[in-house]
Design an enzyme around this catalytic site. Structure first.
Site, PDB file in Angstrom:
ATOM      1  CE  LYS A  38       3.086  29.818  25.376  1.00  0.00           C
ATOM      2  NZ  LYS A  38       2.051  29.322  24.643  1.00  0.00           N
ATOM      3  CG  HIS A  97       4.133  29.268  13.580  1.00  0.00           C
ATOM      4  ND1 HIS A  97       2.995  27.890  13.496  1.00  0.00           N
ATOM      5  CD2 HIS A  97       4.670  29.090  11.905  1.00  0.00           C
ATOM      6  CE1 HIS A  97       3.038  27.034  12.461  1.00  0.00           C
ATOM      7  NE2 HIS A  97       4.198  27.383  12.045  1.00  0.00           N
ATOM      8  CE  LYS A 130      -0.936  27.267  27.851  1.00  0.00           C
ATOM      9  NZ  LYS A 130      -1.817  26.930  26.861  1.00  0.00           N
ATOM     10  NE  ARG A 131       9.386  27.093  26.460  1.00  0.00           N
ATOM     11  CZ  ARG A 131      10.653  26.874  25.302  1.00  0.00           C
ATOM     12  NH1 ARG A 131      10.621  26.827  24.605  1.00  0.00           N
ATOM     13  NH2 ARG A 131      11.486  27.865  25.819  1.00  0.00           N
ATOM     14  CB  THR A 134      -1.381  22.738  19.123  1.00  0.00           C
ATOM     15  OG1 THR A 134      -0.612  22.750  20.373  1.00  0.00           O
ATOM     16  CG2 THR A 134      -1.408  23.387  18.016  1.00  0.00           C
ATOM     17  CE  LYS A 190      -0.966  18.549  21.495  1.00  0.00           C
ATOM     18  NZ  LYS A 190       0.167  18.450  21.557  1.00  0.00           N
TER      19      LYS A 190
HETATM   20  C1  4GP Z   1       3.168  28.985  18.588  1.00  0.00           C
HETATM   21  C2  4GP Z   1       2.201  29.701  18.490  1.00  0.00           C
HETATM   22  O1  4GP Z   1       2.598  30.184  19.932  1.00  0.00           O
HETATM   23  C3  4GP Z   1       1.052  28.880  19.376  1.00  0.00           C
HETATM   24  O2  4GP Z   1       0.203  29.743  19.403  1.00  0.00           O
HETATM   25  C4  4GP Z   1       0.461  27.991  18.161  1.00  0.00           C
HETATM   26  O3  4GP Z   1      -0.831  27.198  17.644  1.00  0.00           O
HETATM   27  C5  4GP Z   1       1.350  26.863  17.497  1.00  0.00           C
HETATM   28  O4  4GP Z   1       2.042  28.389  17.019  1.00  0.00           O
HETATM   29  C6  4GP Z   1       1.476  25.984  16.230  1.00  0.00           C
HETATM   30  O5  4GP Z   1       1.471  27.066  15.486  1.00  0.00           O
HETATM   31  N1  4GP Z   1       4.208  29.291  18.172  1.00  0.00           N
HETATM   32  C7  4GP Z   1       5.276  28.932  18.197  1.00  0.00           C
HETATM   33  C8  4GP Z   1       6.932  29.811  17.793  1.00  0.00           C
HETATM   34  O6  4GP Z   1       5.756  27.920  18.679  1.00  0.00           O
HETATM   35  O7  4GP Z   1       8.304  29.305  18.775  1.00  0.00           O
HETATM   36  O8  4GP Z   1       6.869  30.793  17.594  1.00  0.00           O
END
Ligand code: 4GP
Length: 836
Positions: free
Chosen positions: A570, A373, A564-565, A672, A676
Site C-alpha cells: 500500500k 479478495h 488503511k492497513r 473501498t 468513501k
Molecule cells: C481486501 C483487499 O486488500 C482490498 O483491496 C479489497 O477492497 C477488500 O479486501 C474488499 O474486497 N483484502 C482483505 C484481506 O481484507 O484480508 O485479504
C-alpha cells in the site's frame, strides 16, 4: 396530544407501547430502561449507562421489524443469501440504526432536551471491530445493502470476544492492547442458546453398515464444542426489513464435561471449558503468518459447521427437503476463510443425510460461490496435511475424493498435461503436503469473482488461470461498493443536508442520482456552500486530531490523507518519502512558495509485521521533526491518528481533500476507502490499481491525479531485473540520505536501516521506481489546490459521479448474476398479528 418524533409518511405502520415514535414515549422509555434494565438512576448513571438506555430504546423499535421479517421469511420459505465471513467489521450500531429507522435527528433533539450530549453518547459505543480491514468492512456494507434492498439474508460469522486490537502510539511506535468491546455488555445482540449446535473436532473415522445395510462412514471426534448463536438485527434504510447477523460463540458442551466431572477431574473439566471457549476468543490479525495455526483452522471450521447445521435446522422448520438446500440458500464464501464449507456441506449431506455423492456434489456446487479478495501469494491459505488430518479427518477423506474426481475431469480435458494436474490439485505435493483452500473454493463453487475489473482480470490471467481455462463461464467481476448510509448520511450530515436540499434525498438509496449535482458544479453559490461544508468537517477533524495527538492543524491547509492497513504494497513509505522531500525543499529554501498541507495517516500494522511497524515509526518520527521545526512555519504538518477504525473513519473521510491510493499496480484487489473518500468530495492521487481505475473512469481523468507504472509495466520492469539503486539520484537520494543519517531518529543511523536498506536493495513494491512520477503528480495537486474554485468543481464532480460505488449496486449484481435472490417486502406485524 403527543408530539410525533417523525414526520415522514413512510411511518404509518402500527405502533404499540414500546414502538411508539413520539417524543414522550421515547423519553419515558429512556428512563424506564435506565431504571429497569440498567438498574441506575441519574445521580449514579454513567455516560455508558445513558448510551445503553438509548440503545435499548432504539432496539425496541427495531424488534418489531425483526420479528415481522423473520415471520415473513419463515412463512414464505424465502430464498436466502447466507454470507459466510470470518470477519464482520460492523462499526458502531447506534448511529446507523437511527439513520436507517429515519429517527436520527428527532432522537438527537429528544436526547438534547434531556440535557444530555447526543454525540458523546454515540461515542460511548465500543465498536464491534470483528474484522481486520477491507474484507470485513465489505461484509458489513453488504449486509446493510442486502437489508436495504429487502433481500432475505443471514450473515454468518464468529463472535470474537476480542476484536481487532486497539492501537496506541507510544514513543512513536505502535503498541497493541486487547479490544474488550464486550466489557459493558452489548445491547444489540440477543443470544439464542436454544439454537446452539455441536461442532466436532479431531478423532478418527470408521466405516460401518447402517440398518439398511448401506456403506457409511462415522466420524468419532475427540472433542465437541458448543456453538451458541448471538443474533444482531441488521436494518434496511427506511424499509421494514431487519435481517440477521448470526455470530457464533464457542462454549463447552455441558454433556461432554460430565464424563470428566464423574471421574472427579474438576480441574480437567474446567480446562476443557477454557479450551473450548478459546475458539472464539480472538480475531487473528491478517498479514500474520497463519500457516499451521491450528486454532485458526479450528475457528474457520467452527463457524462454518455451526452455520451449515443452522441452515439444515431452518430447512427443517420450513419443511423443505434437504435435496433442495441449494434452492433455499445461496451461500457466498468471503475469501477462502470459510472454504472448508465445501467439504462440510458434503459431509452433512452424505454422512448425516444419506444423500448419494453425485447428488450431494451437485447441491454443494449450486450452493456456493466464492469471492477472492487478494492476489498476494502469501495470503492464499494452505493448511499442512498432518494438521488437517488431525483436526478434520473426515473432511480430508472427502477432499481426497473431491480431488480424485476433479482431477479426472482435468485429465480428460487436458490429456497428458501432468504439470497442469499437479498445479490444479487440491493438494500441493511439492515438498511438504498442503491443502489448497482457494482450489477447494473454486472447485466447490458455481461462480468465482474478483472485486474490481482489473483484479478479476488478473485472477483469470494469473492466480486462478488454470481454473479459468477449465471453466471460463464461472468467472466474473463484482466491483466493490460501500454503503452511502454509513459513509455519507451518517458520517457527513452536513453534506447530506446540502445535497438533499438541492436534489432531494432519493440518492441515499439510488446513488446514481448524485449525477444531478453535476450542473451545480457550475453554480458559484453552490460551490461556496460545498467548500463551507468541507471546511466545517475539517474543523471537526482538527479538534479530534488535537485531542488525540496534541497536534494543532490548520483547516485551511490541504488535508492529504492515507488511512488503511499499513502494508508495504500500500506504500505508506512512498507517501512519507514525499513528505520528507517537501520538508527538504522547505529547509533548502525557507521562502519557497508551497501549498500548506496536513498529511494525515492512520492504520494498524499486523503485530508481527516488523517493517510495517517501522513505517509507522518513520511517519511519527518525521512528524516530530517537521511539526516542531520553526523554519516550516506550520506549512507542513504530519499527523498519525492512532487506532484507525470505523468510528475514526467516519470523521476522517468527510474532512479529506486528497485521498492517497498509491499501491503498486496489480496489488490492491479493489480498495473501498478510495470510494468513501471520493463520495465525500476528496480528489484521488492514485495508481492504475484496483478500483482506482474505475473511479477515474467515472469521475473523469481531469478530476483525478494519476501517476505510476501500470500493471504490465510493473511486470516488465521486474522481468528485466529491477534495480532500485538505479533510481537513487536527485531529490530521492537526498531524502534517503537524510533518513539514513539519523536526522529523524535523534542521530540513530541504525533505526530505519532495515526499511531503507530494503528499499535500496530490493524494493519489491517499486517505491523508488514510482517516486518521481508520484512527486510530479503531487506538484499538480498543490497547483490545483491554489485555485479553490476549480478545486471545488472537481470535488463536486467526484461526489456526483461516485454513484457506481454504492454497495447497493454491487449487491444487485450479486443478486442478479450469482444468488438469484429476489426481494421480499415486509409488512409490519403487531404483537397481535404474531400471536395468531
Ligand atoms: C481486501 C483487499 O486488500 C482490498 O483491496 C479489497 O477492497 C477488500 O479486501 C474488499 O474486497 N483484502 C482483505 C484481506 O481484507 O484480508 O485479504
Amino acid at each position: 396530544m403527543a408530539t410525533p418524533l417523525v414526520a415522514v409518511e413512510h411511518r404509518t405502520e402500527p405502533q404499540d407501547e414500546r414502538t411508539a415514535l413520539t417524543k414522550e414515549a421515547f423519553q419515558r422509555d429512556f428512563f424506564n430502561n435506565l431504571f429497569y434494565i440498567l438498574g441506575k438512576f441519574p445521580t449514579l448513571a454513567t455516560k455508558n449507562d445513558y448510551y445503553q438506555a438509548l440503545a435499548f430504546v432504539v432496539r425496541d423499535r427495531m424488534l418489531q421489524r425483526w420479528i415481522s421479517t423473520a415471520a415473513a421469511y419463515t412463512k414464505q420459505g424465502s430464498r436466502t443469501v447466507a454470507y459466510f465471513s470470518a470477519e464482520f467489521l460492523m462499526g458502531p450500531h447506534l448511529g446507523n440504526n437511527l439513520v436507517n429507522l429515519g429517527i436520527h435527528d428527532e432522537v438527537r433533539k429528544a436526547v438534547t432536551e434531556l440535557g444530555l450530549d447526543f454525540n458523546e453518547l454515540l461515542l460511548e459505543e465500543d465498536e464491534p471491530g470483528l474484522g481486520n480491514g477491507g474484507l470485513g468492512r465489505l461484509a458489513a456494507c453488504f449486509i446493510e445493502s442486502l437489508a436495504t434492498l429487502q433481500i432475505p439474508s443471514l450473515g454468518y460469522g464468529i463472535r470474537y470476544e476480542f476484536g481487532i486490537f486497539h492501537q496506541e502510539i507510544v514513543d512513536g511506535w505502535q503498541t497493541e492492547r486487547t479490544d474488550k468491546w464486550l466489557r459493558f455488555g452489548n445491547p444489540w445482540e440477543i443470544p439464542r442458546p436454544e439454537w446452539a449446535v455441536h461442532v466436532k473436532l479431531g478423532g478418527y473415522t470408521e466405516p460401518y453398515r447402517d440398518e439398511f445395510y448401506r456403506h457409511r462412514v462415522r466420524w468419532v471426534p475427540d472433542r465437541l464444542v458448543a456453538a451458541v448463536p448471538y443474533d444482531t438485527p441488521i436494518l434496511g434504510y427506511h424499509t421494514n426489513t431487519a435481517n440477521t447477523l448470526r455470530l457464533w460463540k464457542a462454549e463447552a458442551p455441558e454433556s461432554f464435561d460430565f464424563a470428566v466431572f464423574n471421574r472427579g477431574d474438576y480441574y480437567g473439566a474446567v480446562m476443557q471449558k477454557v479450551s473450548s471457549e478459546n475458539l472464539s476468543k480472538v480475531l487473528y490479525p491478517n498479514d500474520e503468518q497463519l500457516q499451521g495455526k491450528e486454532l485458526r483452522l479450528s475457528q474457520q471450521y467452527f463457524f462454518v459447521s455451526a452455520s451449515l447445521q443452522d441452515m439444515f435446522r431452518i430447512l427443517k422448520i420450513q419443511k423443505i427437503p434437504v435435496e433442495r438446500f441449494h434452492e433455499k440458500f445461496a451461500a457466498q464464501l468471503n475469501d477462502t476463510h470459510p472454504a472448508i464449507a465445501v467439504a462440510e456441506l458434503m459431509r452433512l449431506l452424505i454422512d448425516e443425510n444419506v444423500v448419494p455423492w453425485e447428488q450431494a456434489w451437485d447441491i454443494t456446487r449450486r450452493t456456493f460461490a466464492y469471492t477472492n479478495h487478494t492476489l498476494l501469494p502469501e495470503a492464499l491459505e494452505c493448511w499442512p496435511l498432518p494438521l488437517f488430518a488431525k483436526l478434520l479427518p473426515r473432511h480430508l477423506e472427502i477432499i481426497f475424493e473431491i480431488n480424485a474426481r476433479f482431477l479426472d475431469e482435468v485429465r480428460i480435458r487436458f490429456y497428458g498435461d501432468e504439470e497442469r494436474i499437479a498445479r490444479m490439485s487440491l493438494i500441493d505435493e511439492r515438498g511438504e503436503r498442503y491443502v489448497r483452500m482457494a482450489h477447494l473454493a473454486c472447485v466447490g463453487s458455481h461462480a468465482i469473482n474478483g472485486v474490481a475489473e482489473l483484479h478479476s482480470e488478473l485472477l483469470k490471467q494469473d492466480v486462478l488461470r488454470d481454473f479459468y481455462e477449465l471453466w471460463p463461464t464461472r468467472f466474473g467481476n463484482k466491483t466493490n461498493g460501500v454503503t452511502p448510509r454509513r459513509w455519507m448520511a451518517l458520517s457527513n450530515p452536513r453534506l447530506t443536508k446540502l445535497v438533499s436540499s438541492h436534489i432531494g434525498d432519493e440518492w441515499i438509496t439510488d446513488l446514481s442520482q448524485l449525477r444531478r449535482l453535476e450542473p451545480l458544479a457550475e453554480d458559484a453559490g453552490f460551490r461556496q456552500q460545498w467548500l463551507d461544508v468541507k471546511r466545517a468537517c475539517k474543523c471537526d477533524f482538527a479538534a479530534v486530531a488535537l485531542k488525540k495527538t496534541g497536534i494543532t492543524i490548520d483547516p485551511d491547509s490541504l488535508f492529504d490523507v492515507q488511512v488503511k492497513r499499513i502494508h508495504e504494497y500500500k506504500r505508506q513509505h512512498l507517501n512519507i518519502l514525499h513528505v520528507v522531500a517537501l520538508y527538504h525543499r522547505l529547509r533548502s529554501n525557507p521562502n519557497v512558495d508551497i501549498t500548506p498541507r496536513t498529511f494525515i495517516f492512520g492504520g494498524k500494522a499486523a503485530p508481527g509485521y516488523h517493517i510495517a511497524k517501522l513505517i509507522i515509526k518513520l511517519i511519527t518520527s518525521v512528524g516530530d521533526v517537521v511539526n516542531r521545526d520553526p523554519a516550516v512555519r506550520d506549512r507542513l504538518k504530519v499527523v498519525f491518528l492512532p487506532n484507525f477504525n470505523v468510528k475514526n473513519g467516519q470523521r476522517i473521510y468527510p474532512a479529506a481533500d486528497l485521498s492517497e491510493q498509491v499501491s503498486t499496480a496489480g496489488k490492491e484487489a479493489s480498495g473501498t476507502g478510495n470510494m468513501k473518500f471520493s463520495m465525500n468530495g476528496a480528489l484521488t492521487i492514485g495508481t492504475m490499481d484496483g478500483a482506482n481505475i474505475e473511479i477515474r473512469e467515472e469521475v473523469g481523468a481531469e478530476n483525478f491525479f494519476l501517476f505510476g507504472l501500470t500493471t504490465p509495466e510493473v511486470g516488465a520492469l521486474k522481468a528485466s531485473g529491477y534495480n532500485p539503486a538505479n533510481y537513487l539520484d536527485g531529490e530521492l537520494k537526498e531524502v534517503v540520505e537524510l533518513i539514513r543519517s539519523g536526522f529523524f531518529s535523534r542521530g540513530d543511523a541504525e533505526l530505519f536501516r532495515p526499511l531503507i536498506d530494503g528499499l535500496v536493495h530490493h524494493d519489491p513494491y517499486l517505491v523508488f521506481a514510482d517516486f518521481d512520477s508520484y512527486s510530479k503528480a503531487q506538484q499538480q495537486v498543490s497547483a490545483a489546490y491554489q485555485d479553490r474554485d476549480h478545486w471545488a468543481r472537481m470535488s463536486i464532480l467526484n461526489s456526483a459521479r461516485s454513484g457506481k460505488f454504492s454497495s447497493d449496486r454491487t449487491i444487485r449484481e450479486y443478486c442478479d448474476d450469482i444468488w438469484k435472490a429476489p426481494a421480499v417486502p415486509i409488512r409490519l406485524l403487531t404483537q397481535e398479528d404474531v400471536k395468531v
